[in-house]
Design an enzyme around this catalytic site. Sequence first.
Site, PDB file in Angstrom:
ATOM      1  CG  HIS A   1      -2.043  -0.954   1.206  1.00 28.33           C
ATOM      2  ND1 HIS A   1      -3.203  -0.882   0.745  1.00 28.33           N
ATOM      3  CD2 HIS A   1      -2.089  -2.382   1.307  1.00 28.33           C
ATOM      4  CE1 HIS A   1      -4.044  -2.000   0.813  1.00 28.33           C
ATOM      5  NE2 HIS A   1      -3.199  -3.032   1.217  1.00 28.33           N
TER       6      HIS A   1
ATOM      7  CG  ASP B   1       0.309   9.450   0.565  1.00 37.40           C
ATOM      8  OD1 ASP B   1       0.237   8.234   1.062  1.00 37.40           O
ATOM      9  OD2 ASP B   1      -0.528  10.366   1.107  1.00 37.40           O
TER      10      ASP B   1
HETATM   11  P1  ADQ Z   1      -3.098   6.090   4.919  1.00 35.40           P
HETATM   12  O1  ADQ Z   1      -1.578   6.743   5.021  1.00 35.40           O
HETATM   13  O2  ADQ Z   1      -3.772   5.940   5.930  1.00 35.40           O
HETATM   14  O3  ADQ Z   1      -3.110   5.005   3.798  1.00 35.40           O
HETATM   15  P2  ADQ Z   1      -4.950   7.379   3.162  1.00 35.40           P
HETATM   16  O4  ADQ Z   1      -4.777   6.877   1.684  1.00 35.40           O
HETATM   17  O5  ADQ Z   1      -4.900   9.024   2.804  1.00 35.40           O
HETATM   18  O6  ADQ Z   1      -3.524   7.486   3.796  1.00 35.40           O
HETATM   19  O7  ADQ Z   1      -6.088   7.146   3.836  1.00 35.40           O
HETATM   20  C1  ADQ Z   1      -6.543   7.936   4.749  1.00 35.40           C
HETATM   21  C2  ADQ Z   1      -8.005   7.436   5.220  1.00 35.40           C
HETATM   22  O8  ADQ Z   1      -8.398   7.946   6.525  1.00 35.40           O
HETATM   23  C3  ADQ Z   1      -8.873   8.205   4.401  1.00 35.40           C
HETATM   24  O9  ADQ Z   1      -9.965   7.120   4.113  1.00 35.40           O
HETATM   25  C4  ADQ Z   1      -9.450   9.344   5.300  1.00 35.40           C
HETATM   26  O10 ADQ Z   1     -10.718   9.681   4.750  1.00 35.40           O
HETATM   27  C5  ADQ Z   1      -9.446   8.803   6.539  1.00 35.40           C
HETATM   28  N1  ADQ Z   1      -9.275   9.874   7.508  1.00 35.40           N
HETATM   29  C6  ADQ Z   1      -8.437  10.606   7.826  1.00 35.40           C
HETATM   30  N2  ADQ Z   1      -8.465  11.475   8.740  1.00 35.40           N
HETATM   31  C7  ADQ Z   1      -9.709  11.277   9.289  1.00 35.40           C
HETATM   32  C8  ADQ Z   1     -10.560  11.688  10.174  1.00 35.40           C
HETATM   33  N3  ADQ Z   1     -10.235  12.734  11.127  1.00 35.40           N
HETATM   34  N4  ADQ Z   1     -11.795  11.250  10.487  1.00 35.40           N
HETATM   35  C9  ADQ Z   1     -12.028  10.209   9.828  1.00 35.40           C
HETATM   36  N5  ADQ Z   1     -11.454   9.406   8.757  1.00 35.40           N
HETATM   37  C10 ADQ Z   1     -10.113  10.009   8.669  1.00 35.40           C
HETATM   38  C11 ADQ Z   1      -2.098   4.022   3.361  1.00 35.40           C
HETATM   39  C12 ADQ Z   1      -1.237   4.647   2.414  1.00 35.40           C
HETATM   40  C13 ADQ Z   1      -1.823   5.311   1.357  1.00 35.40           C
HETATM   41  C14 ADQ Z   1      -2.825   4.361   0.540  1.00 35.40           C
HETATM   42  C15 ADQ Z   1      -3.717   3.716   1.574  1.00 35.40           C
HETATM   43  C16 ADQ Z   1      -4.403   2.573   0.775  1.00 35.40           C
HETATM   44  O11 ADQ Z   1      -0.305   5.331   3.120  1.00 35.40           O
HETATM   45  O12 ADQ Z   1      -0.884   5.938   0.408  1.00 35.40           O
HETATM   46  O13 ADQ Z   1      -3.806   5.372  -0.244  1.00 35.40           O
HETATM   47  O14 ADQ Z   1      -2.956   3.083   2.665  1.00 35.40           O
HETATM   48  O15 ADQ Z   1      -3.848   1.989  -0.021  1.00 35.40           O
END
Ligand code: ADQ
Length: 478
Positions: free
Chosen positions: A160, A368
């Site tokens: 991921h 990312d």
């Molecule tokens: P993450 O590094 O966690 O994931 P991301 O893909 O942006 O990053 O996902 C974060 C998730 O958390 C989003 O769905 C977002 O809506 C949710 N979120 C963040 N803050 C929140 C809050 N305050 N309340 C509720 N929800 C919140 C890792 C990798 C990424 C990759 C994903 C999936 O680092 O690059 O996209 O896995 O493969």
Amino acid sequence: MAEGHRRLVAVSNRVGPLNDEGKAGGLAVGLSDALKRRGGLWFGWSGNTSSKGTFSEATTEVEGNVAMATIDMSEEELQGFYYGYANRSLWPLLHYRLDLAEFDRQSDRIYRSVNQRFAARLAPMLDDSDLVWMHDYHFFYMGSELRQCGFKGKIGFFLHIPFCSPEIFTALPSSHDIVRAMLAYDVIGFQTDTDRRNFANFCVRELNGQKLPGHRLQVGDRIIVADTFPIGIDAPGYARFAVSPEAGEHEEMVREIAGDRLQIIGVDRMDYSKGLVERFRGFERLLEEYPENRGTVQFLQVAPLSRSELGAYVELRRELEELAGHINGRFATLDWTPLQIMTRGFTRRALAGIYRAARACLVTPLRDGMNLVAKEYIAAQDSDDPGVLILSRFAGAKAELPDALIVNPYSTDDVARAIQRALTMPLDERRRRWETMRDAVFHGTAAHWCDSFLDRLERSGRDEDGPAGEALAEAHPS
Ligand code: ADQ
């Protein structure tokens, strides 16, 4: 078992939820959907520690045709495996932060042994007709450990997060061991072509491997598939969230507080890979260079705390709070606070409403894997008045969303210019950019990601791949 109906066995550090009540992320949405369609097992860590650790009894919950089985870790396993090797060594290294990566033999040893223990616990639950799908940097060795336990079925792996360039990865003392162990997988999936190429180049330069047609790699007599499968979101579901009553309440609230001011939003786990310090500096530069924005824009950064046991994360929080205080102290007036930072979580519906109220969304990670916030922001917009996505060139999502305003997150000037452009962009240009991005987000959904990976895994070892795990050098001359 009939093709397409093999049982799916998913392995990830955290398991569930199976039914999305508005809280699940891309991984959970994609997997739970596929598990329910095929029937399956989801295996991983319970989230608890106990003295027996990985020797603890497995807890199994069954819902319809899906079982979720989890085991504990001991405190020592959790520290060495999760906080140690996974998040002090691998996470910074794979995000190109060699300066933050720490390497020590003890956590390396515990990481390997947890992989071995998870494999030993999973093996008796498997049948060779199962399709096993492992997730992420916590389980690099688990496929090869499952083979040691005698499992002969197909095993896929999806990373991921980014796979860094070989120059950086070789700094990891166990880099060769890890990549050699990964060759036990039949299919390895990456978020972007850059990650896939980095992995292939490591195999070629460090392990004397060679690239074969069809995104296959040969190292010694082993041939595997290494391909790109960008993860997505449940876009139609997310668009529905965005018009739910809960979203509406939050959208209304943000609009009311903003009044005539334009709202900018950022939503990221508080992690150094997300470029928050650089983003705050970019916002400060906007207020310096384009003073017409003083009093007329406001920036809300939602940043839930993450891994706060680790020193680098404690330091980041301190730095961000100090910087936010500095920016507010410098520019705030009695009736205007330019920057607000919040660490609380929201439900996904509430978040969708907040996205919808924002004229611009800043997604500016330094690195990312994908970044699902970028895709959620697009899915949540109102087609009559969509906002502008400002996206880092170093986010995996950039490959599918080139119509965002693409920035170099390290350049304060670049970020400030892009915010200014977003705030002044005419409606027809906002719509034009948003429509192509919406099409991409609705095409590359979580279900599409899951189906294309599993389809490739089912086909591996057949046709052009040759039989999995056997000597193939003669069948595939270079
Ligand atoms: P993450 O590094 O966690 O994931 P991301 O893909 O942006 O990053 O996902 C974060 C998730 O958390 C989003 O769905 C977002 O809506 C949710 N979120 C963040 N803050 C929140 C809050 N305050 N309340 C509720 N929800 C919140 C890792 C990798 C990424 C990759 C994903 C999936 O680092 O690059 O996209 O896995 O493969």
